[in-house]
Design an enzyme around this catalytic site. Structure first.
Site, PDB file in Angstrom:
ATOM      1  N   LYS A   1     -12.166   0.993  -1.912  1.00  0.00           N
ATOM      2  CA  LYS A   1     -11.120   1.648  -2.695  1.00  0.00           C
ATOM      3  C   LYS A   1     -11.569   1.679  -4.158  1.00  0.00           C
ATOM      4  O   LYS A   1     -12.381   2.512  -4.532  1.00  0.00           O
ATOM      5  CB  LYS A   1      -9.788   0.937  -2.462  1.00  0.00           C
ATOM      6  CG  LYS A   1      -9.304   1.079  -1.010  1.00  0.00           C
ATOM      7  CD  LYS A   1      -8.000   0.386  -0.768  1.00  0.00           C
ATOM      8  CE  LYS A   1      -7.438   0.694   0.615  1.00  0.00           C
ATOM      9  NZ  LYS A   1      -8.272   0.202   1.728  1.00  0.00           N
TER      10      LYS A   1
ATOM     11  N   HIS B   1      -5.547  -3.271  -2.647  1.00  0.00           N
ATOM     12  CA  HIS B   1      -5.225  -2.278  -3.675  1.00  0.00           C
ATOM     13  C   HIS B   1      -5.160  -2.880  -5.074  1.00  0.00           C
ATOM     14  O   HIS B   1      -4.805  -2.173  -6.020  1.00  0.00           O
ATOM     15  CB  HIS B   1      -3.908  -1.585  -3.318  1.00  0.00           C
ATOM     16  CG  HIS B   1      -3.956  -0.879  -2.003  1.00  0.00           C
ATOM     17  ND1 HIS B   1      -4.391   0.425  -1.864  1.00  0.00           N
ATOM     18  CD2 HIS B   1      -3.668  -1.310  -0.751  1.00  0.00           C
ATOM     19  CE1 HIS B   1      -4.352   0.772  -0.590  1.00  0.00           C
ATOM     20  NE2 HIS B   1      -3.917  -0.264   0.108  1.00  0.00           N
TER      21      HIS B   1
ATOM     22  N   SER C   1       0.786  -1.225   0.000  1.00  0.00           N
ATOM     23  CA  SER C   1       0.000   0.000   0.000  1.00  0.00           C
ATOM     24  C   SER C   1       0.818   1.276   0.000  1.00  0.00           C
ATOM     25  O   SER C   1       0.343   2.322  -0.439  1.00  0.00           O
ATOM     26  CB  SER C   1      -0.955   0.011   1.201  1.00  0.00           C
ATOM     27  OG  SER C   1      -0.221  -0.060   2.419  1.00  0.00           O
TER      28      SER C   1
END
Length: 414
Positions: free
Chosen positions: A249, A218, A190
């Site tokens: 996200k 991610h 990350s």
């Protein structure tokens, strides 16, 4: 009481001295490349061009998702009313879990999924449930805090392996005679942006009879032909895989899920305390996520991933032309939306961030303990919603900031 408060104030002063105090800013408008922000220590909002959000596909303010959220609230109300095992497990939650299980079934045989309020909670649940007293957890050195805390919460012994060092991990696994072994790693790191050697990790899991827990926070929505994440991107398939995917996200909403073999998921329902003893997320969240998955796997999602890749390539090419020749700042290698501009010193990272703020650009400074000491950086996060002009403006602003004498920030950015 004064003594207790004095102790806390002393610790805060130490953070100030090391340029490590964190601050919060107030977002006045929806998540978007240009957003009205009231920065810490100020009273008036400013429109800033932001490169700090994890909204990688630009879906957080998508009208279709807002409409689906409103529809979900109309159908199910604003709250779930209880935990999933009491009364809070709605039809929307069930449909989302079925959809995610179908998404992951090409990569995990007999897959099921379990929906959580947050990715942090999902990681705590998986590691504390599977990491019993007879287990050993092999944890990547750069794992996210949620994986570290999940390992701490587990009764298992924890062994840390050096970042992406497969030879060291192989030796550590070979020396372990525990009946249960868990290899645990981020998929996309990350703060660094590069992708873990997941295929190699799976090969080690097969060789040493271990579970492989992958946090694809991610990568989900961004990697793979239809956005199903790192497993799709690498073409992996195994019953040993336990995948955690984040839905706040690239998916643009909130929550997370665990996908694994049906036996693993059934076990988590019985043993994962962060799942059992918490109120379920509002059903409207799950209803909106169903719309998000449709966007991600469809033509619009494909086009957004292409735009994101174009912005990544543009940024890397542009920054290479403006970075100082003395190597005092450099762009870390990363093929993903996370592009770390390495500055090294905490104070310098804070000052460059302040200089970018003055130019109307918001990029967060990342410092220890989030990253190792001496590796302070600007974490540039790109989105499919950023235009070519947005990235060009960022490149120009970074060039200006790095060329100027370093000034002291008025207030510490977060």
């Amino acid at each position: 009481m004064s003594r207790l408060l004095d102790r806390l104030q002393s610790e805060m002063a130490a953070l100030d001295a090391q340029q490590l105090r964190r601050s919060r800013h107030i977002a006045e408008t929806a998540c978007a490349p240009e957003q009205a922000l009231t920065l810490a220590g100020t009273s008036q909002p400013r429109t800033m061009l932001g490169f700090s959000s994890n909204d990688y596909l630009g879906l957080a303010a998508h009208p279709a998702l807002a409409a689906a959220w409103a529809e979900g609230a109309a159908l199910y109300g604003t709250g779930s009313g209880g935990s999933h095992l009491i009364q809070g497990h709605s039809r929307a939650h069930s449909q989302l879990e079925e959809r995610l299980a179908a998404w992951m079934s090409p990569f995990i045989p007999e897959a099921r999924s379990l929906f959580f309020c947050t990715g942090y909670m999902a990681n705590l649940a998986v590691l504390s449930a599977l990491g019993g007293a007879d287990a050993v957890i092999f944890s990547e050195a750069l794992n996210h805090a949620s994986l570290i805390d999940g390992a701490r919460l587990a009764k298992a012994r924890v062994v840390r392996y050096a970042h992406c060092d497969m030879a060291a991990l192989d030796a550590q696994l070979a020396a372990c005679d525990a009946p249960v072994k868990l290899i645990v790693s981020d998929a996309v790191f990350s703060m660094d942006g590069h992708i873990a050697p997941v295929a190699d990790l799976l090969a080690l899991a097969e060789r040493h009879d271990a579970w492989l827990v992958i946090d694809d926070a991610h990568g989900f929505g961004v990697l793979g032909a239809t956005g199903r994440g790192v497993l799709q991107a690498l073409g992996l398939r195994s019953q040993r895989l336990v995948l955690v995917g984040t839905l706040g996200k690239a998916a643009g909403v909130a929550g997370a899920f665990v996908a694994a073999h049906r036996t693993v998921v059934d076990y988590l329902v019985q043993r994962a305390r962060p799942y059992i003893f918490t109120t379920a997320a509002p059903p409207a969240v799950a209803h909106a996520l169903l719309a998000s998955l449709t966007l991600i796997e469809g033509e619009e999602g494909a086009q957004r991933r292409l735009r994101l890749q174009a912005r990544i390539a543009q940024l890397r090419l542009g920054l290479q032309a403006v970075l100082p020749a003395d190597g005092s700042a450099w762009l870390a290698p990363s093929p993903t939306a996370i592009q770390p501009l390495m500055l090294g010193d905490n104070a310098r990272a804070m000052r460059v961030t302040a200089q970018l703020d003055a130019l109307g650009i918001r990029v967060g400074a990342i410092r220890p303990p989030t990253v190792p000491a001496g590796t302070a950086r600007l974490r540039i996060a790109l989105s499919a919603s950023h235009s070519e002009a947005d990235v060009a403006r960022l490149v120009d602003a970074v060039g200006q900031a790095l060329a100027q004498p370093l000034m002291k920030p008025a207030k510490e950015p977060a």
